[in-house]
Design an enzyme around this catalytic site. Structure first.
Site, PDB file in Angstrom:
ATOM      1  N   ASP A  64       0.865  -1.199   0.108  1.00  0.00           N
ATOM      2  CA  ASP A  64      -0.053  -0.037   0.190  1.00  0.00           C
ATOM      3  C   ASP A  64       0.783   1.320  -0.058  1.00  0.00           C
ATOM      4  OD1 ASP A  64      -2.417   0.919  -0.090  1.00  0.00           O
ATOM      5  OD2 ASP A  64      -3.024   1.046   1.973  1.00  0.00           O
ATOM      6  N   LYS A 118      -2.368   6.968  17.798  1.00  0.00           N
ATOM      7  CA  LYS A 118      -3.733   7.716  18.138  1.00  0.00           C
ATOM      8  C   LYS A 118      -4.668   6.608  18.996  1.00  0.00           C
ATOM      9  CE  LYS A 118      -3.081  10.794  14.536  1.00  0.00           C
ATOM     10  NZ  LYS A 118      -2.534  11.857  15.071  1.00  0.00           N
ATOM     11  N   SER A 143      -5.468   7.836   5.755  1.00  0.00           N
ATOM     12  CA  SER A 143      -5.577   8.437   4.325  1.00  0.00           C
ATOM     13  C   SER A 143      -5.910   7.497   3.417  1.00  0.00           C
ATOM     14  CB  SER A 143      -3.904   8.682   4.274  1.00  0.00           C
ATOM     15  OG  SER A 143      -3.690   9.084   2.882  1.00  0.00           O
ATOM     16  N   GLU A 152      -0.048  16.884  14.837  1.00  0.00           N
ATOM     17  CA  GLU A 152       1.297  16.626  14.492  1.00  0.00           C
ATOM     18  C   GLU A 152       1.559  16.881  13.107  1.00  0.00           C
ATOM     19  OE1 GLU A 152       4.269  15.430  13.130  1.00  0.00           O
ATOM     20  OE2 GLU A 152       3.673  13.496  13.001  1.00  0.00           O
ATOM     21  N   GLY A 154       2.747  21.986  15.157  1.00  0.00           N
ATOM     22  CA  GLY A 154       1.881  20.867  15.879  1.00  0.00           C
ATOM     23  C   GLY A 154       1.339  21.659  17.065  1.00  0.00           C
ATOM     24  N   GLU A 213       2.209  13.386  20.986  1.00  0.00           N
ATOM     25  CA  GLU A 213       2.036  11.967  21.088  1.00  0.00           C
ATOM     26  C   GLU A 213       2.795  11.227  21.702  1.00  0.00           C
ATOM     27  OE1 GLU A 213      -1.047  11.142  17.473  1.00  0.00           O
ATOM     28  OE2 GLU A 213       0.952  11.440  16.670  1.00  0.00           O
TER      29      GLU A 213
END
Length: 490
Positions: free
Chosen positions: A93, A162, A178, A252, A460, A464
């Site tokens: 991908d 996340k 995405s 971010e 940002g 995270e």
């Protein structure tokens, strides 16, 4: 690999068709083949996912800390068991070399999930004595339903970065990967369900960012949005989140990070670090140190060491264990990177190597760009000012410590910075003056689960990873208790 079946949305513990009727294709950038048609979530699908998440979150938050921890640890075990399978899908991908996805992407994502699974029992409030008859105690409570919007460069790792703290804190998450790289986030949803996560606690909505992403940021049922992507998109996400319901946000965003080599540095070490800071993941890393500052007197020797290491880059079959450099993630992105390279040449930077697409039978059908090094650069050049997000390095020279600090900070970005030196006093003195959220001394790129990651300035908001991120997915409730008789003035 043959074309995959049409990919659906993942809502409430299973796959379901999108009501929008719209689809998009995801492409293997190594050869241009279509991997799969993917259904795109519409507004009604977002509504369904939010309702599902609200139901699941109540069940999830009511579980004990140890119950939630065990489920997330089970997901960690499954991720590690399926590492190779997931890495192969990620390579197809994204185009990243399997030697990278199999050792970094799933591995580091699982580490973050394991880290937060271990922190769950330590998420606690406080007790504040006021007087003999009264005290205050605080509770850290989950926000409810939160949204994660991922970037295309580290699809499953970002989904884990996340979701791990969000779920650990007792929230449910709706994740939009995405549209360029949506496949492994759907597999992560399967894994969470297999591990025992209640239905609805992790829903995945593939779709186009301008539509599906906006529906999420607009939705009043979402309490927080965590976004990874470009600055322009981040500003829109933040504006929509505030305008709709004053959502909390974590951003971010991009970077144009400085890497400073000092004149006492081991140039072999400096060259090794510079290569990793520019060409790992074919340059598609937000923290890349693409502005490489070198003392004028060291420039020629440094350039030779860089050229020698560029010769070690092995592009080709992305599943060959020896390959360490893949194509860019998409053809539109390749074309954008090539435009930047052309702009660098136009503005007078000298191409030390690369500067074009890779040519040959192995590359003709893919989104390949040669590792490119520019030298004789100046601070006002477009390739030095703007984030390219590809395998493009800019070498700049400097004369003094004060000068290089000033120039390193002369940017709207502030994501990362690094220095190479044998003098630790110098290292700390300079690092403390650099305007960046992530800094490295004599290394580059590692982001362990314990380390807060985020940027200054336009790079940002929030962080995270680390303990503070777990806390950011909670809200504090303060409760005063009075044991004596209440006295009213009325």
């Amino acid at each position: 690999m043959s074309r995959m079946a049409e990919q659906q949305l993942y809502i409430h513990g299973g796959y379901t068709s999108a009501t929008s009727g719209r689809t998009f294709e995801t492409i293997n950038p190594a050869n241009g083949n279509v991997l799969a048609t993917v259904q795109a979530a519409g507004r009604e699908d977002v509504d369904r996912a939010v309702k599902s998440a609200q139901q699941g979150q109540k069940i999830w938050a009511a579980m004990t800390a140890m119950e939630r921890s065990r489920i997330l640890r089970r997901a960690v075990d499954i991720l590690r068991e399926r590492n190779d399978e997931l890495a192969k899908l990620e390579t197809l991908d994204t185009g990243k070399a399997y030697s990278e996805t199999s050792t970094v992407d799933i591995v580091t994502g699982a580490d973050v999930l394991e880290y937060y699974a271990g922190l769950i029992p330590a998420l606690e409030g406080s007790q504040i004595p006021l007087r003999e008859t009264s005290f205050v105690y605080t509770r850290r409570e989950p926000l409810g339903v939160v949204a994660g919007i991922g970037a295309w460069n580290y699809p499953i790792q970002i989904a884990l970065w996340k979701s791990a703290p969000a779920l650990a804190a007792g929230n449910a998450m709706i994740f939009k990967p995405s549209e360029v790289t949506p496949l492994t986030a759907l597999k992560l949803a399967e894994i969470y369900s297999e591990a025992g996560l209640p239905d609805g606690v992790f829903n995945v909505l593939p779709g186009v960012g301008a539509e599906t992403g906006q529906y999420l940021t607009d939705h009043p049922g979402i309490a927080k949005v965590s976004f990874t992507g470009g600055v322009a998109s981040g500003k829109k996400v933040m504006a929509n989140s505030a305008a709709s319901s004053l959502k909390e946000v974590t951003m971010e965003l991009g970077g144009k990070s400085p890497l400073i080599v000092f004149d006492d540095a081991d140039l072999d070490l400096a060259a090794d670090i510079t290569m990793m800071a520019n060409f790992f993941s074919s340059g598609q890393v937000c923290t890349n140190g693409t502005r490489v500052f070198v003392p004028t007197k060291c420039k020629a020797a440094f350039e030779q060491k860089i050229l020698a290491r560029v010769e070690r880059i092995r592009a080709g079959d992305v599943f060959d264990p020896q390959t360490n450099f893949g194509p860019l993630v998409s053809f539109p992105h390749r074309d954008n990177v090539l435009r930047y390279i052309a702009k660098g040449i136009e503005e007078g930077a000298r191409v030390l190597c690369g500067g074009d697409v890779l040519k040959g039978d192995s590359f003709d059908n893919g989104a390949w760009v040669a590792p490119t090094v520019f030298t004789d650069c100046s601070d006002d050049m477009t390739i030095v000012r703007e984030e390219i997000f590809g395998p493009v390095m800019s070498i700049l020279t400097y004369e003094s410590e004060d000068e290089v600090i000033r120039r390193a900070n002369d940017t709207d970005y502030g994501l990362a910075a690094g220095i190479v030196t044998a003098d630790l006093n110098l290292a700390h003195r300079v690092i403390h003056q650099l305007e960046a959220g992530i800094c490295w001394i004599n290394t580059w790129g590692e982001s362990p689960a314990e380390m807060p990651v985020g940027g200054y300035k336009h790079s940002g908001i929030g962080r995270e990873n680390g303990v503070m991120t777990l806390q950011s997915y909670t809200q504090v409730k303060s409760i005063q208790v009075e044991m004596a008789k209440f006295q009213s003035i009325f």
